[in-house]
Design an enzyme around this catalytic site. Structure first.
Site, PDB file in Angstrom:
ATOM      1  N   ASP A 222       0.876  -1.168   0.000  1.00  0.00           N
ATOM      2  CA  ASP A 222       0.000   0.000   0.000  1.00  0.00           C
ATOM      3  C   ASP A 222       0.913   1.218   0.000  1.00  0.00           C
ATOM      4  OD1 ASP A 222      -2.079   1.754   0.196  1.00  0.00           O
ATOM      5  OD2 ASP A 222      -2.689   1.184   2.213  1.00  0.00           O
TER       6      ASP A 222
ATOM      7  N   ASP B  66      -0.531  -4.161   6.780  1.00  0.00           N
ATOM      8  CA  ASP B  66      -0.651  -4.005   8.228  1.00  0.00           C
ATOM      9  C   ASP B  66      -2.092  -3.891   8.704  1.00  0.00           C
ATOM     10  OD1 ASP B  66      -1.299  -1.554   7.226  1.00  0.00           O
ATOM     11  OD2 ASP B  66       0.111  -0.402   8.438  1.00  0.00           O
TER      12      ASP B  66
ATOM     13  N   ASP C  66      -5.656  -7.497   5.413  1.00  0.00           N
ATOM     14  CA  ASP C  66      -4.444  -7.898   4.691  1.00  0.00           C
ATOM     15  C   ASP C  66      -4.029  -9.340   4.975  1.00  0.00           C
ATOM     16  OD1 ASP C  66      -3.811  -5.551   3.259  1.00  0.00           O
ATOM     17  OD2 ASP C  66      -3.057  -4.607   5.068  1.00  0.00           O
TER      18      ASP C  66
ATOM     19  N   ASN D 287      38.050 -35.199  -1.347  1.00  0.00           N
ATOM     20  CA  ASN D 287      39.044 -35.886  -0.503  1.00  0.00           C
ATOM     21  C   ASN D 287      38.565 -37.271  -0.088  1.00  0.00           C
ATOM     22  OD1 ASN D 287      40.839 -33.793  -0.626  1.00  0.00           O
ATOM     23  ND2 ASN D 287      40.283 -32.912   1.352  1.00  0.00           N
TER      24      ASN D 287
ATOM     25  N   ASN E 219      38.012 -34.859   9.364  1.00  0.00           N
ATOM     26  CA  ASN E 219      36.672 -34.299   9.252  1.00  0.00           C
ATOM     27  C   ASN E 219      36.427 -33.207  10.297  1.00  0.00           C
ATOM     28  OD1 ASN E 219      34.005 -34.345   8.079  1.00  0.00           O
ATOM     29  ND2 ASN E 219      33.301 -35.275   9.984  1.00  0.00           N
TER      30      ASN E 219
ATOM     31  N   ASP F 208      35.902 -29.045   9.646  1.00  0.00           N
ATOM     32  CA  ASP F 208      34.618 -28.459  10.062  1.00  0.00           C
ATOM     33  C   ASP F 208      34.780 -27.076  10.692  1.00  0.00           C
ATOM     34  OD1 ASP F 208      33.003 -30.454   9.176  1.00  0.00           O
ATOM     35  OD2 ASP F 208      32.819 -31.479  11.102  1.00  0.00           O
TER      36      ASP F 208
END
Length: 839
Positions: A327, A588, A592, A656, A681, A685
């Site tokens: 609006d 709002d 709506d 890998n 691993n 990470d």
């Protein structure tokens, strides 16, 4: 406690007695006791970040559970040290994920508390606002237009009360409610003396007594059966498919590797642990934690820019949005409505017209609105001689509001509202000489003035009145045979920087569509003032005549939808989505909610009606398109950082692990022990956990992006192959040139694997050359730290524990050279990849 009693079938006094409350509400002390007894007013318990449950969730992966069981078997049989190391690494990985997810969930809880929906209740006889979660049976709740009903309630007082019960009864039109007592066997849709949890007030006001809350309510019973889940977003669906895809690849690979190792007569338990450790490396077990961290971090950053995210998954849709519907009031305009003039039917200034407008605004008791505030601020009038008698509240069907007042020995009804709707109830018009004439004779003149005001950009209301019998109450049937008094013109100038803001949105690939109830002349005038010439406008009546197919063909090229009825908003949103757009809707108001639900991203503001705020995915703390621009950028940055992890999980790590699986078939020993695979691993990470804080290049936020699983799959194949090529170069170096033994091979391969996987993060995080795109501070520090730690592990006692041996300087330099060449080749590959595949 009322459970089975049909509260709508008993008198108000009887219900007061049963609930042990009164017309002045509960005391604060009693409310605390009842809250402890009844609990929070939720349909289901609110999911809190329970530490223990979150910790256990880190180890729920089937692969992790099997690995723990297999390690336990190893521990039982013989190998105490190796089994303990593997278990320690698994626990550390789990604790890292737990800490990150727990921090993220707490951050989100704090943000959501900012936009809590509240209800007006009487406590100790005083009206106060409390979160709807704290409403309990026995509370007296005040309801106005736009409010969500916080529980099943009996009406104590009501005035022109209409309630939208569609979500509960399926009834399309609002239902009128009034105080009464009705039989206990009355069907739900016909219980007109009660309001139900989850429904919302369309118009009017009421004072109610809460009888039931939470699961005991009618809506609670329905939701228990339905177990409704929010619709899955495109982002969530993409992540789920990606997880399944990697899971399938992992499962096939693990079975093949284990079978071949057993065929080659290697120890069964060690081969099984190796296969499982490979699975841990291949499976993106950090994906849920990384996504939670990224979204929570994105939500925190967006909150600093006055954008509160209610549903985290909507961040991706926010970033990929290419159309925003809004609006004009308060978004494109200043939102500070000002009275320009009060004029009679001839267009001359009129004190009488303003007096009537002032009376109407002063005595109305519905929801607060900027028009009435503007009238009261424009000029003060002494109303000491007037006494209010009654009121017919505003609603979105009538589009007018009436009050009745006593003045001397006369009673007067004054109506204010949209000009057309006021004229509909008028039979006469008052001339500037004070004479009443048939309104039909002045209709053309009134319309001409209306168009003149509209061309100037003024919003025009109509003011009407009529004499009524003394001390009489009024209802909607009295809005007839009225006398048109004149016009009230209002202005709401466009924001000073709105043209620049709209240009910024356009630069981000987001088109603005204005959906307004104002007439097309006002909308066109505003567009010109904003510097947006050449905008195409469709008005509500034209839209009404248009078929869905015709609207679908035109919807993309229309910029302004004017004179739009509330039920047309949803139709426009659906057409835009069918036309291939990701649509955001900013609303709002009471009317709506359906459009907010229909949009890909429902956006509201903190000052919105409860029903709009509840329907929204995202809430702005300031009603400004400038805030929205920053929010869009924040959403795209979050999405970009999430994709970085996906790219990392599908390139170096995947390459890998794939290489390790392959080489294990051609050498007479395992390339890495299970504990070494898990250590690899764990170390790779660490940099990935800082992705949420990484910088994002401008080109990653300059246009909408959508989840593309095909592009990700191509990325994985392309960069996974590049990674594998250099892995096999490392194998050749260690086995054929350096003639490394078993320990030296594992040490060299561990160094190259971890360092290359960590450093490549800095390459694939950006489309630019890595030296032209500065990484985030924490990502850079984490990467360098892992490189340093990995380099020194073989020469420490820890290296001996993990089965590594020290290497000479020549080996270190040759491995470093391979990593360096890998970075150069990855950069070249990246350039070629993004030239061929736009993503």
């Amino acid at each position: 406690m009322i459970t089975s009693q049909s509260f709508w079938s008993i008198s108000v006094n009887e219900l007061f007695n049963k609930l042990q409350t009164s017309v002045s509400g509960l005391t604060n002390e009693e409310a605390k006791k009842r809250f402890a007894s009844y609990g929070a007013n939720h349909l289901k318990p609110k999911r809190k970040a329970n530490k223990f449950q979150l910790l256990i969730a880190q180890f729920k992966s089937p692969i992790i559970l099997i690995l723990i069981l297999a390690t336990g078997l190893s521990l039982f049989l013989h190998n105490l040290v190796d089994a303990s190391i593997i278990l320690t690494i698994v626990v550390i990985s789990g604790l890292l994920g737990f800490w990150q997810e727990y921090s993220a969930s707490h951050a989100i809880e704090k943000l959501l508390a900012i936009v809590q929906i509240k209800a007006a209740v009487l406590r100790d006889g005083q009206q106060r606002e409390i979160p709807i979660e704290e409403i309990i049976p026995g509370d007296i709740v005040i309801l106005n237009a736009g409010d969500i009903v916080p529980g099943d309630c009996l009406l104590l007082e009501s005035k022109d009360l209409f309630v939208d019960e569609a979500m509960l009864t399926g009834e399309t039109f609002p239902v009128e409610k009034s105080v009464s007592v009705i039989p206990s066997d009355t069907p739900l849709a016909q219980r007109t003396n009660a309001v139900w949890m989850g429904t919302h007030i369309v118009s009017g006001n009421a004072k109610t007594l809460v009888a039931l809350t939470g699961k005991s309510t009618e809506f609670g019973k329905v939701s228990e059966h339905l177990k409704i889940r929010p619709l899955e977003t495109e982002f969530e669906r993409g992540i789920r498919r990606f997880g399944y895809f990697l899971g399938e690849v992992t499962l096939v690979l693990v079975i093949i590797i284990f079978a071949i190792n057993v065929f080659l007569h290697r120890p069964v338990l060690e081969s099984f642990l190796f296969s499982l450790a490979l699975a841990v490396g291949l499976t993106p077990q950090l994906l849920p934690a990384i996504i939670s961290i990224n979204l929570a971090h994105g939500a925190k950053n967006m909150a600093q820019k006055k954008v509160i995210v209610k549903r985290l998954a909507s961040i991706e849709n926010f970033g990929s949005m290419n159309v925003i519907c809004s609006d004009k009031t308060g978004t494109l305009t200043e939102g500070t409505v000002q009275v320009e003039s009060a004029l009679d039917v001839n267009g001359n200034a009129s004190e009488k017209v303003f007096l009537y407008a002032y009376l109407n605004a002063f005595y109305e008791t519905g929801f607060t609105n900027p028009i009435d505030e503007a009238i009261l601020k424009y000029r003060k009038i002494d109303l000491s001689e007037y006494r209010k008698q009654d009121e017919i509240p505003y609603d979105f069907l009538r589009k007018r509001l009436s009050i009745s007042v006593t003045y001397g020995d006369k009673d007067l009804m004054v109506t204010k509202g949209a000009l057309t709707n006021v004229l509909d109830v008028c039979s006469y018009a008052e001339t500037n000489e004070g004479k009443k004439v048939e309104i039909a004779s002045l209709k053309d003149q009134i319309q001409k003035h209306f168009e003149e005001f509209s061309i100037l950009g003024f919003r025009t209301l109509g003011i009407a009145y009529k004499q009524i019998p003394l001390k009489s109450l009024i209802d909607k049937n009295d809005e007839t045979g009225m006398t048109f008094s004149g016009f009230l013109t209002l202005s709401d100038p466009p924001k000073a920087n709105i043209a620049d803001t709209v240009a910024r949105l356009k630069k981000l690939g987001v088109s603005l569509k204005i959906i307004t109830g104002d007439n097309h002349l006002v909308a066109t005038s505003l567009s010109k003032k904003m510097g947006l010439s050449g905008m195409e406008v469709i008005a509500g009546p034209e839209l009404r005549q248009m078929s869905d197919a015709a609207l679908l063909r035109q919807v993309n090229r229309v910029d302004v939808f004017a004179e739009v009825e509330p039920n047309q908003k949803e139709r426009i949103i659906i057409a835009l989505r069918k036309a291939g757009n990701v649509v955001g809707y900013m609303g709002d108001g009471i009317n709506d909610a359906s459009a907010l639900h229909a949009a890909d991203v429902g956006i509201s503001v903190d000052t919105a009606a409860d029903v709009a705020k509840d329907a929204a995915d995202i809430v702005l703390l300031e009603k400004d398109l400038g805030v929205l621009v920053e929010g869009v950028k924040g959403g795209r940055m979050t999405f970009a950082n999430t994709l970085k992890y996906v790219f990392m999980a599908t390139s170096a790590n995947f390459g890998n692990m794939f290489s390790m699986a392959g080489v294990s078939l051609i050498i007479p020993f395992l390339p890495l022990l299970p504990k070494q695979v898990l250590l690899t691993n764990l170390l790779t990470d660490f940099p990935e956990m800082t992705i949420a804080t990484d910088r994002v290049d401008d080109e990653m936020v300059d246009h909408p992006r959508r989840w593309d699983i095909k592009a990700i799959r191509k990325f994985m194949i392309c960069f996974g192959l590049v990674s594998s090529v250099f892995d096999y170069m490392t194998f050749g170096l260690l086995l054929l040139i350096l003639k490394s033994n078993e320990l030296q091979f594992r040490t060299g391969w561990f160094l190259e694997s971890v360092i290359s996987a960590s450093v490549i993060v800095l390459v694939i995080r950006s489309k630019k050359p890595f030296f032209r795109s500065k990484p985030g501070k924490y990502l850079f520090i984490a990467t360098l730290s892992i490189v340093a730690v990995t380099s020194i592990i073989p020469i420490t006692p820890l290296g001996n524990t993990f089965g590594f041996s020290p290497l000479n300087l020549t080996t270190y330099l040759l491995l470093l050279m391979i990593v360096g060449v890998y970075i150069i080749v990855a950069e070249i590959t990246k350039t070629i990849f993004y030239k061929k595949i736009r993503f």
